[in-house]
Design a protein around this motif. Structure first.
Motif, PDB file in Angstrom:
ATOM      1  N   VAL A 103       0.839  -1.200   0.000  1.00  5.58           N
ATOM      2  CA  VAL A 103       0.000   0.000   0.000  1.00  5.58           C
ATOM      3  C   VAL A 103       0.875   1.252   0.000  1.00  5.58           C
ATOM      4  O   VAL A 103       0.599   2.230  -0.708  1.00  5.58           O
ATOM      5  N   GLY A 104       1.955   1.221   0.779  1.00  2.00           N
ATOM      6  CA  GLY A 104       2.860   2.359   0.829  1.00  2.00           C
ATOM      7  C   GLY A 104       3.507   2.640  -0.509  1.00  2.00           C
ATOM      8  O   GLY A 104       3.654   3.806  -0.914  1.00  2.00           O
TER       9      GLY A 104
ATOM     10  N   GLY B 144       2.270   1.904  -3.497  1.00  2.00           N
ATOM     11  CA  GLY B 144       1.256   2.483  -4.378  1.00  2.00           C
ATOM     12  C   GLY B 144       0.997   3.941  -4.066  1.00  2.00           C
ATOM     13  O   GLY B 144       0.896   4.779  -4.980  1.00  2.00           O
ATOM     14  N   ALA B 145       0.906   4.272  -2.766  1.00  2.00           N
ATOM     15  CA  ALA B 145       0.686   5.664  -2.368  1.00  2.00           C
ATOM     16  C   ALA B 145       1.855   6.539  -2.785  1.00  2.00           C
ATOM     17  O   ALA B 145       1.674   7.698  -3.203  1.00  2.00           O
ATOM     18  N   ASN B 146       3.057   5.992  -2.686  1.00  2.00           N
ATOM     19  CA  ASN B 146       4.257   6.749  -3.052  1.00  2.00           C
ATOM     20  C   ASN B 146       4.248   7.134  -4.534  1.00  2.00           C
ATOM     21  O   ASN B 146       4.569   8.270  -4.898  1.00  2.00           O
TER      22      ASN B 146
ATOM     23  N   VAL C  31       1.598   7.488  -6.525  1.00  2.00           N
ATOM     24  CA  VAL C  31       0.554   8.505  -6.757  1.00  2.00           C
ATOM     25  C   VAL C  31       1.024   9.872  -6.264  1.00  2.00           C
ATOM     26  O   VAL C  31       0.911  10.885  -6.970  1.00  2.00           O
ATOM     27  N   LEU C  32       1.553   9.923  -5.050  1.00  2.00           N
ATOM     28  CA  LEU C  32       2.027  11.183  -4.486  1.00  2.00           C
ATOM     29  C   LEU C  32       3.113  11.816  -5.344  1.00  2.00           C
ATOM     30  O   LEU C  32       3.102  13.033  -5.602  1.00  2.00           O
TER      31      LEU C  32
ATOM     32  N   GLY D 269       7.013  13.353  -1.514  1.00  2.00           N
ATOM     33  CA  GLY D 269       6.069  12.242  -1.659  1.00  2.00           C
ATOM     34  C   GLY D 269       6.553  10.993  -0.957  1.00  2.00           C
ATOM     35  O   GLY D 269       5.781  10.303  -0.272  1.00  2.00           O
ATOM     36  N   THR D 270       7.842  10.701  -1.108  1.00  2.00           N
ATOM     37  CA  THR D 270       8.405   9.512  -0.473  1.00  2.00           C
ATOM     38  C   THR D 270       8.405   9.665   1.043  1.00  2.00           C
ATOM     39  O   THR D 270       8.093   8.714   1.771  1.00  2.00           O
TER      40      THR D 270
ATOM     41  N   ALA E  16       4.890   9.084   2.284  1.00  2.00           N
ATOM     42  CA  ALA E  16       4.553   7.659   2.222  1.00  2.00           C
ATOM     43  C   ALA E  16       5.224   6.880   3.347  1.00  2.00           C
ATOM     44  O   ALA E  16       4.606   6.004   3.973  1.00  2.00           O
TER      45      ALA E  16
ATOM     46  N   GLY F  40       3.471   7.631   6.519  1.00  4.24           N
ATOM     47  CA  GLY F  40       2.187   6.946   6.520  1.00  4.24           C
ATOM     48  C   GLY F  40       2.329   5.494   6.943  1.00  4.24           C
ATOM     49  O   GLY F  40       1.539   4.982   7.761  1.00  4.24           O
TER      50      GLY F  40
END
Length: 451
Positions: free
Chosen positions: A175-176, A178-180, A182-183, A201-202, A205, A208
């Protein structure tokens, strides 16, 4: 130390191969998360321009080096927690994990401050000038807030591995990642923050992921009435183990960097070929490292439960698995070597050098499998001082051989073959000898919840 059998956990009813795979397969997925974060940054930044990519490459190199050294936070926390789990003492296991998390947080703050004070000068020393330096500093500066998050993720992953759970880290990492992506796409290209956007972004993530882990672990700590506050004695114990693990990791890093320096001295073709071969070696190492993680968790649990016979049997089985997987990965490399090298370069000379070196790597893979598993076994036993001292001994064997290779005036395929004979046969072979001698004895098999 306690050797009480009455407080140990019951044996896992599943067959041993299923126990190993249940830990190793999810661990493999989680292992690729951190390199994947940095790879995603590289791909996204590649569309900005040459100077931006070159600057980011410098910043990413610093991040890779630091996070590579700090991975000991996971490897030192796993066996400590696993021993208490094996002894049936969940509260103490969680307290040990809490101490690891505090150590991670403190180290993260220290590294962030050091980066803020000396990062720009370090990037200049690495060759960054003009716009390249500016972009490199942008990346590193905005990565610094994420240091605490990254290290908390390492320590929390170690806690869950010690609790025989590698599935949760896989889910969080996936999940992290994928979020990274997108961000980074939004911040780099959408908002227009460029190189700084990728680092921001990293960092977001990573924090998070860290917060998710804390959301998982804090309720468990409270449920077992384990305080959240910093515990001086526990932090000192975590630092003591961590120091030896850091020294062991540093010895590996020195060997890798020294090999790159010699490859550079051997010429551009040798350096290019070495980079490709090392990438292949490192990628396959994830498979073997996943077995090592399973060994850490399982051995720590068995020794914590004072089941010496089971620990010895597990060591034998996992050693055979390491050798077996080494044979499989070696066969894959050997079959692909004549055809795959052309995928990495159109240069016929470099491609032939890659092929020659890959055959050496293929032949050495069973040794590598043996080494990775025994490394995990001794880590799981908490035999960290021996691992650190053995790392220094291995360097003392390897560096003179590496110097001799550098002095021979080699070129072409001879250069890269000898270089990889040095690394894959001499260095990995020295590790196999020092680990094998230790594992054959019983001094590492300390029973009970604490070493």
């Amino acid at each position: 130390m306690s050797g009480e059998h009455a407080h140990s956990t019951s044996r896992d009813p599943r067959p041993l191969p299923r126990q190993i795979l249940a830990l190793a397969v999810p661990a493999l997925g989680a292992l690729v998360a951190e390199p994947a974060f940095l790879l995603a940054d590289t791909v996204i930044l590649g569309r900005l321009g040459v100077e931006e990519l070159a600057g980011a490459a410098l910043g990413i190199t610093v991040m890779q080096t630091v996070t590579g050294l700090m991975i000991f936070l996971a490897y030192s926390t796993t066996p400590a927690v696993a021993r208490y789990i094996g002894a049936g003492k969940t509260a103490q296991a969680l307290a040990s994990g809490r101490d690891g998390l505090w150590l991670a947080a403190i180290l993260g703050v220290v590294l962030a401050v050091l980066g803020l004070l000396g990062g720009s000068a370090l990037l200049r020393a690495m060759g960054g000038t003009g716009n390249v330096h500016a972009y490199a500093w942008d990346y590193l500066l905005w990565s610094l807030p994420g240091f605490v998050g990254i290290l908390l993720v390492f320590a929390a992953t170690g806690v869950l591995r010690g609790m025989q759970d590698t599935t949760t880290p896989l889910i969080v990492a996936g999940v992290g990642f994928g979020a990274n992506i997108v961000l980074n796409v939004v911040l780099v290209h959408g908002v227009g923050l460029g190189v700084a956007g990728a680092a921001i972004g990293t960092s977001i993530a990573q924090w998070g992921m860290a917060l998710v882990y804390l959301r998982i672990l804090v309720p468990r700590l409270r449920a077992h009435q384990v305080g959240l506050r910093l515990h001086g004695a526990g932090l000192k114990a975590a630092f003591s183990v961590g120091w030896w693990m850091l020294l062991r990791t540093l010895s590996l890093r020195v060997a890798i960097v020294a090999t790159v320096l010699v490859a550079t001295d051997l010429g551009d073709d040798a350096l290019a070929a070495h980079q490709v071969v090392f990438t292949v070696f490192s990628t396959l190492a994830f498979i073997l490292d996943a077995l090592a993680i399973a060994a850490q968790a399982l051995i720590g649990k068995e020794l914590g439960a004072s089941r010496k016979h089971d620990a010895r049997r597990l060591t034998r089985v996992m050693t055979l698995w390491g050798l077996g997987f080494g044979v499989i990965t070696g066969a894959v490399i050997a079959l692909a070597a004549p055809f795959g090298s052309g995928l990495f370069t159109p240069d016929a000379q470099v491609a032939s050098m890659i092929t020659a070196a890959l055959f050496v790597v293929a032949a050495a893979q069973p040794i590598a499998g043996y080494v990775f598993v025994l490394d995990g076994v001794l880590m799981g036993a908490g035999d960290v001082r021996y691992l650190a001292v053995a790392g220094i001994v291995n360097l003392a064997v390897y560096l003179p051989v590496l110097w001799w290779i550098a002095q021979r005036g080699l070129s072409g395929s001879d250069a890269i073959v000898w270089l990889w004979i040095g690394f894959a046969v001499v260095f990995i072979g020295a590790r196999a000898l020092t680990l094998g001698v230790r594992a054959a004895g019983e001094r590492w098999m300390v029973l009970g919840e604490a070493r």
